[in-house]
Design an enzyme around this catalytic site. Structure first.
Site, PDB file in Angstrom:
ATOM      1  N   GLY A  34       0.781  -1.244   0.000  1.00 46.08           N
ATOM      2  CA  GLY A  34       0.000   0.000   0.000  1.00 46.08           C
ATOM      3  C   GLY A  34       0.808   1.288   0.000  1.00 46.08           C
ATOM      4  O   GLY A  34       0.280   2.332   0.354  1.00 46.08           O
ATOM      5  N   SER A  35       2.061   1.243  -0.471  1.00 50.49           N
ATOM      6  CA  SER A  35       2.808   2.503  -0.497  1.00 50.49           C
ATOM      7  C   SER A  35       2.182   3.485  -1.506  1.00 50.49           C
ATOM      8  O   SER A  35       2.230   4.698  -1.309  1.00 50.49           O
ATOM      9  CB  SER A  35       4.292   2.273  -0.803  1.00 50.49           C
ATOM     10  OG  SER A  35       4.465   1.786  -2.101  1.00 50.49           O
ATOM     11  N   ARG A 113      -4.958  -8.624  -9.369  1.00 49.16           N
ATOM     12  CA  ARG A 113      -5.937  -9.531  -9.954  1.00 49.16           C
ATOM     13  C   ARG A 113      -6.293  -9.065 -11.365  1.00 49.16           C
ATOM     14  O   ARG A 113      -6.365  -7.850 -11.618  1.00 49.16           O
ATOM     15  CB  ARG A 113      -7.244  -9.565  -9.128  1.00 49.16           C
ATOM     16  CG  ARG A 113      -7.078  -9.878  -7.669  1.00 49.16           C
ATOM     17  CD  ARG A 113      -6.572 -11.269  -7.394  1.00 49.16           C
ATOM     18  NE  ARG A 113      -7.395 -12.311  -7.960  1.00 49.16           N
ATOM     19  CZ  ARG A 113      -6.990 -13.581  -8.095  1.00 49.16           C
ATOM     20  NH1 ARG A 113      -5.760 -13.946  -7.721  1.00 49.16           N
ATOM     21  NH2 ARG A 113      -7.790 -14.495  -8.608  1.00 49.16           N
ATOM     22  N   LEU A 114      -6.521 -10.030 -12.248  1.00 50.87           N
ATOM     23  CA  LEU A 114      -7.003  -9.680 -13.590  1.00 50.87           C
ATOM     24  C   LEU A 114      -8.441  -9.201 -13.476  1.00 50.87           C
ATOM     25  O   LEU A 114      -9.194  -9.693 -12.644  1.00 50.87           O
ATOM     26  CB  LEU A 114      -6.953 -10.920 -14.505  1.00 50.87           C
ATOM     27  CG  LEU A 114      -5.560 -11.434 -14.867  1.00 50.87           C
ATOM     28  CD1 LEU A 114      -5.677 -12.721 -15.681  1.00 50.87           C
ATOM     29  CD2 LEU A 114      -4.778 -10.380 -15.644  1.00 50.87           C
ATOM     30  N   ASN A 129      -4.565   2.432 -13.414  1.00 54.47           N
ATOM     31  CA  ASN A 129      -3.656   1.412 -12.862  1.00 54.47           C
ATOM     32  C   ASN A 129      -2.228   1.930 -12.876  1.00 54.47           C
ATOM     33  O   ASN A 129      -1.838   2.679 -13.770  1.00 54.47           O
ATOM     34  CB  ASN A 129      -3.731   0.133 -13.715  1.00 54.47           C
ATOM     35  CG  ASN A 129      -2.845  -0.976 -13.189  1.00 54.47           C
ATOM     36  OD1 ASN A 129      -2.866  -1.297 -12.004  1.00 54.47           O
ATOM     37  ND2 ASN A 129      -2.039  -1.570 -14.063  1.00 54.47           N
ATOM     38  N   HIS A 131       1.723   0.510 -12.928  1.00 59.36           N
ATOM     39  CA  HIS A 131       2.468  -0.723 -13.240  1.00 59.36           C
ATOM     40  C   HIS A 131       3.972  -0.409 -13.238  1.00 59.36           C
ATOM     41  O   HIS A 131       4.388   0.618 -13.787  1.00 59.36           O
ATOM     42  CB  HIS A 131       2.036  -1.264 -14.605  1.00 59.36           C
ATOM     43  CG  HIS A 131       2.702  -2.555 -14.955  1.00 59.36           C
ATOM     44  ND1 HIS A 131       2.315  -3.768 -14.402  1.00 59.36           N
ATOM     45  CD2 HIS A 131       3.742  -2.821 -15.776  1.00 59.36           C
ATOM     46  CE1 HIS A 131       3.094  -4.721 -14.884  1.00 59.36           C
ATOM     47  NE2 HIS A 131       3.976  -4.176 -15.713  1.00 59.36           N
ATOM     48  N   ALA A 163      -7.828  -1.055 -19.681  1.00 55.20           N
ATOM     49  CA  ALA A 163      -8.631  -1.738 -20.698  1.00 55.20           C
ATOM     50  C   ALA A 163      -8.659  -3.224 -20.324  1.00 55.20           C
ATOM     51  O   ALA A 163      -7.983  -3.647 -19.384  1.00 55.20           O
ATOM     52  CB  ALA A 163      -8.019  -1.530 -22.073  1.00 55.20           C
ATOM     53  N   ASP A 167      -2.689  -5.001 -18.328  1.00 53.33           N
ATOM     54  CA  ASP A 167      -1.676  -3.940 -18.401  1.00 53.33           C
ATOM     55  C   ASP A 167      -1.684  -3.214 -19.744  1.00 53.33           C
ATOM     56  O   ASP A 167      -0.639  -2.918 -20.329  1.00 53.33           O
ATOM     57  CB  ASP A 167      -0.273  -4.514 -18.088  1.00 53.33           C
ATOM     58  CG  ASP A 167      -0.185  -5.016 -16.653  1.00 53.33           C
ATOM     59  OD1 ASP A 167      -0.817  -4.417 -15.769  1.00 53.33           O
ATOM     60  OD2 ASP A 167       0.496  -6.032 -16.423  1.00 53.33           O
ATOM     61  N   GLU A 196       6.685   6.057  -8.944  1.00 58.39           N
ATOM     62  CA  GLU A 196       5.240   5.761  -8.913  1.00 58.39           C
ATOM     63  C   GLU A 196       4.523   6.721  -7.979  1.00 58.39           C
ATOM     64  O   GLU A 196       3.464   7.258  -8.297  1.00 58.39           O
ATOM     65  CB  GLU A 196       4.998   4.323  -8.431  1.00 58.39           C
ATOM     66  CG  GLU A 196       5.426   3.252  -9.403  1.00 58.39           C
ATOM     67  CD  GLU A 196       5.115   1.847  -8.915  1.00 58.39           C
ATOM     68  OE1 GLU A 196       5.164   0.923  -9.726  1.00 58.39           O
ATOM     69  OE2 GLU A 196       4.825   1.668  -7.708  1.00 58.39           O
TER      70      GLU A 196
END
Ligand code: GAR
Length: 214
Positions: A34-35, A113-114, A129, A131, A163, A167, A196
């Site tokens: 959770g950073s 999770r997908l 998202n 990544h 989408a 990713d 990030e």
């Protein structure tokens, strides 16, 4: 020595985006430490973005992100994917909770999770998202290790709209991070996460200012 002073040419500049008068209602989804949750929470506290975290949804019992949320009085909802017979049922429960908490923008901050059309279609162009690679390179799990093992000398992080394909989706912001000799996946991931934490709040403001929910 600061990270900026090591790699000035690779760091994308900070941008100050005007945040609209309206407070963005965020729902954060996270699976682990959770950073990135913390970075968004700090950016709100520091008034870098005009937003409120309505709820944290997490899927792993004991994930440290829940402790972080409780410390800043953000409601938490555990939805354990292991209790659902398929991804669609799991996502249906998530959508129900996001709606219950009046969420407008969904932020996947270390969500492992997908996702299915159930979630994507409920929040079209409103799911973001983060990544740990320069997409479209190194999708999926262990992106930092993939970059390290590939021989590239620059990697980084990407914040994008989500989408259906894993990713993928329109890129909002990226930051480059050089791979240094002697890097391990831990040292490299630490420098990527520094970036990030910087670009995720900015990318949320950017998405909102582009009005990609319209
Ligand atoms: C982050 O580095 C994020 O980019 C990555 O998980 C980490 C979560 O860290 N996400 C993915 O790999 C998603 N494909 P955090 O729990 O400390 O925010």
């Amino acid at each position: 020595m600061s990270i900026q002073s090591i790699t000035p040419s690779l760091i994308s500049p900070n941008i100050n985006l005007p945040t609209s008068g309206q407070t963005l209602k965020l729902g954060i989804m996270a699976s682990g430490n959770g950073s990135n949750f913390e970075a968004v929470s700090q950016a709100i506290q520091n008034q870098q973005i005009n937003a409120q975290i309505q709820v944290l949804i997490y899927n792993n019992p004991g994930a440290y992100v829940a402790t972080r949320a409780e410390k800043c009085s953000v409601p938490t909802v555990l939805i354990n994917h292991r209790n659902y017979k398929n991804r669609e049922d799991f996502d249906t429960k998530i959508v129900q909770q996001l709606r219950q908490w009046d969420v407008e923008w969904v932020i996947m901050a270390g969500w492992m999770r997908l996702v299915t059309p159930v979630l994507i279609e409920a929040f079209p162009n409103q799911i973001i998202n983060v990544h740990p690679s320069l997409l479209p390179s190194f999708k999926g799990l262990k992106a930092v290790e993939q970059a390290l093992n590939s021989g590239v000398t620059i990697t980084g992080c990407t914040v994008h709209l989500v989408a259906l394909e894993m990713d993928s989706g329109p890129i909002l912001m990226q930051a480059a991070v050089p791979i240094l000799s002697g890097d391990t996946s831990e040292t490299l991931h630490t420098r990527i996460q520094f970036e990030e934490h910087r670009i995720l709040p900015q990318a949320i403001a950017l998405a909102a200012s582009l009005g990609s929910n319209e």
